[in-house]
Design a protein around this motif. Structure first.
Motif, mmCIF file in Angstrom:
data_model
loop_
_atom_site.group_PDB
_atom_site.id
_atom_site.type_symbol
_atom_site.label_atom_id
_atom_site.label_comp_id
_atom_site.label_asym_id
_atom_site.label_seq_id
_atom_site.Cartn_x
_atom_site.Cartn_y
_atom_site.Cartn_z
ATOM 1 N N GLY A 54 -30.192 -15.453 7.849
ATOM 2 C CA GLY A 54 -29.583 -16.807 7.486
ATOM 3 C C GLY A 54 -30.749 -17.162 6.587
ATOM 4 O O GLY A 54 -30.553 -18.540 6.240
ATOM 5 N N GLU A 58 -29.911 -11.976 4.736
ATOM 6 C CA GLU A 58 -28.400 -12.625 5.120
ATOM 7 C C GLU A 58 -28.550 -12.558 6.673
ATOM 8 O O GLU A 58 -27.762 -13.535 7.332
ATOM 9 C CB GLU A 58 -27.504 -11.707 4.557
ATOM 10 N N GLN A 59 -28.814 -11.513 7.519
ATOM 11 C CA GLN A 59 -29.051 -11.358 8.770
ATOM 12 C C GLN A 59 -29.673 -12.577 9.232
ATOM 13 O O GLN A 59 -29.195 -13.048 10.398
ATOM 14 C CB GLN A 59 -29.289 -9.998 9.276
ATOM 15 N N ARG A 87 -28.847 -19.270 0.252
ATOM 16 C CA ARG A 87 -28.142 -20.494 -0.224
ATOM 17 C C ARG A 87 -27.232 -20.040 -1.107
ATOM 18 O O ARG A 87 -27.604 -19.097 -2.088
ATOM 19 C CB ARG A 87 -29.012 -21.771 -0.626
#
Length: 82
Positions: free
Chosen positions: A51, A48-49, A54
């Motif tokens: 990116g 998540e950090q 989805r």
């Protein structure tokens, strides 16, 4: 399956990293399997950090490297069902 960074051994851009002592304390809730590269364990917070995730049909998917996101985007049903 098309080749990308995961299959070439190139670790740049990966959310996964070599195991550290703190990684042994992680629970199954902290980890996910990359839907594009089955068998690649992903630390959700790291992905998540970076990116590397989805959201699709109300479900979040985490990826092991930057190349997996576009592959997922091209055919999300293929990977969401895997």
């Amino acid at each position: 399956m098309s080749a990308h960074c995961c299959s070439t051994g190139d670790a740049r851009g990966h959310a996964v990293k070599p195991a550290e002592a703190t990684d042994l304390l992680r629970t199954g809730d902290d980890l996910a399997e990359c839907p594009v590269m089955p068998g690649s364990t992903v630390v959700k917070a790291d992905a998540e950090q970076a990116g590397l995730f989805r959201d699709h049909d109300g479900q979040r998917y985490w990826f092991c490297c930057a190349a997996c996101g576009p592959l997922f985007d091209a055919d999300p049903q293929k990977y969401a069902l895997a």
